[in-house]
Design an enzyme around this catalytic site. Sequence first.
Site, mmCIF file in Angstrom:
data_model
loop_
_atom_site.group_PDB
_atom_site.id
_atom_site.type_symbol
_atom_site.label_atom_id
_atom_site.label_comp_id
_atom_site.label_asym_id
_atom_site.label_seq_id
_atom_site.Cartn_x
_atom_site.Cartn_y
_atom_site.Cartn_z
ATOM 1 N N GLU A 85 0.840 -1.207 0.000
ATOM 2 C CA GLU A 85 0.000 0.000 0.000
ATOM 3 C C GLU A 85 0.876 1.258 0.000
ATOM 4 O OE1 GLU A 85 -0.228 -2.673 1.900
ATOM 5 O OE2 GLU A 85 -2.270 -3.024 2.621
ATOM 6 N N CYS A 126 -2.073 -3.050 7.379
ATOM 7 C CA CYS A 126 -1.464 -2.920 8.711
ATOM 8 C C CYS A 126 -1.671 -1.498 9.247
ATOM 9 C CB CYS A 126 0.026 -3.258 8.645
ATOM 10 S SG CYS A 126 1.063 -1.948 7.980
HETATM 11 N N1 THU Z 1 2.096 -6.593 3.885
HETATM 12 C C1 THU Z 1 1.658 -5.710 2.950
HETATM 13 O O1 THU Z 1 2.365 -5.391 1.994
HETATM 14 N N2 THU Z 1 0.419 -5.182 3.093
HETATM 15 C C2 THU Z 1 -0.479 -5.560 4.038
HETATM 16 O O2 THU Z 1 -1.602 -5.059 4.047
HETATM 17 C C3 THU Z 1 -0.108 -6.578 5.044
HETATM 18 C C4 THU Z 1 1.332 -6.972 5.054
HETATM 19 C C5 THU Z 1 3.407 -7.207 3.690
HETATM 20 C C6 THU Z 1 4.507 -6.799 4.614
HETATM 21 C C7 THU Z 1 5.436 -7.994 4.523
HETATM 22 O O3 THU Z 1 6.261 -7.855 3.372
HETATM 23 C C8 THU Z 1 4.513 -9.159 4.292
HETATM 24 O O4 THU Z 1 3.297 -8.610 3.831
HETATM 25 C C9 THU Z 1 4.271 -10.001 5.537
HETATM 26 O O5 THU Z 1 3.876 -9.207 6.597
#
Ligand code: THU
Length: 139
Positions: A63, A94
């Site tokens: 995001e 997150c």
């Molecule tokens: N992650 C995202 O890119 N977006 C989200 O909404 C949740 C988590 C990524 C961060 C990390 O690279 C992986 O997912 C595991 O947490």
Amino acid sequence: MPAHALTDIELQTIAQKAAEAKAKAYCPNSNFRVGACLITTDGQYISGANIENASYPVGTCAERVAFGTAIVSGHRSFKAIAVATDIKPGASPCGMCRQFMREFSPPGFPVYMYDKDGEYKVVTIGELLPDSFGPEDLQ
Ligand code: THU
């Protein structure tokens, strides 16, 4: 109902582009692929994917990559974001990303969360981050 409902074509397009972005995720540490796609108010699409790092906390979520790319391309106004993952139900952004998105989003800004089967749930940024602090609070 989100403030800025998308047309069927726009929804299909951001879903497709978020899935395409997911295929470009760099996630050797978690193997958890995330793709995101923004649509601007003038109908342009900007994608992002998560980019991890050998120094784990340095990794960035899909995001924030999408929003950062859009902002440095000169965009400031957005209709919606789609986020695609390989789980079911789809992942919810997150906390750090919620605040990051809040900077550029009105409370009714829709966040479409796509799961591994291409089904989605939509919530607004106001629902994800109620009683938030935003740029208008900086006097
Ligand atoms: N992650 C995202 O890119 N977006 C989200 O909404 C949740 C988590 C990524 C961060 C990390 O690279 C992986 O997912 C595991 O947490």
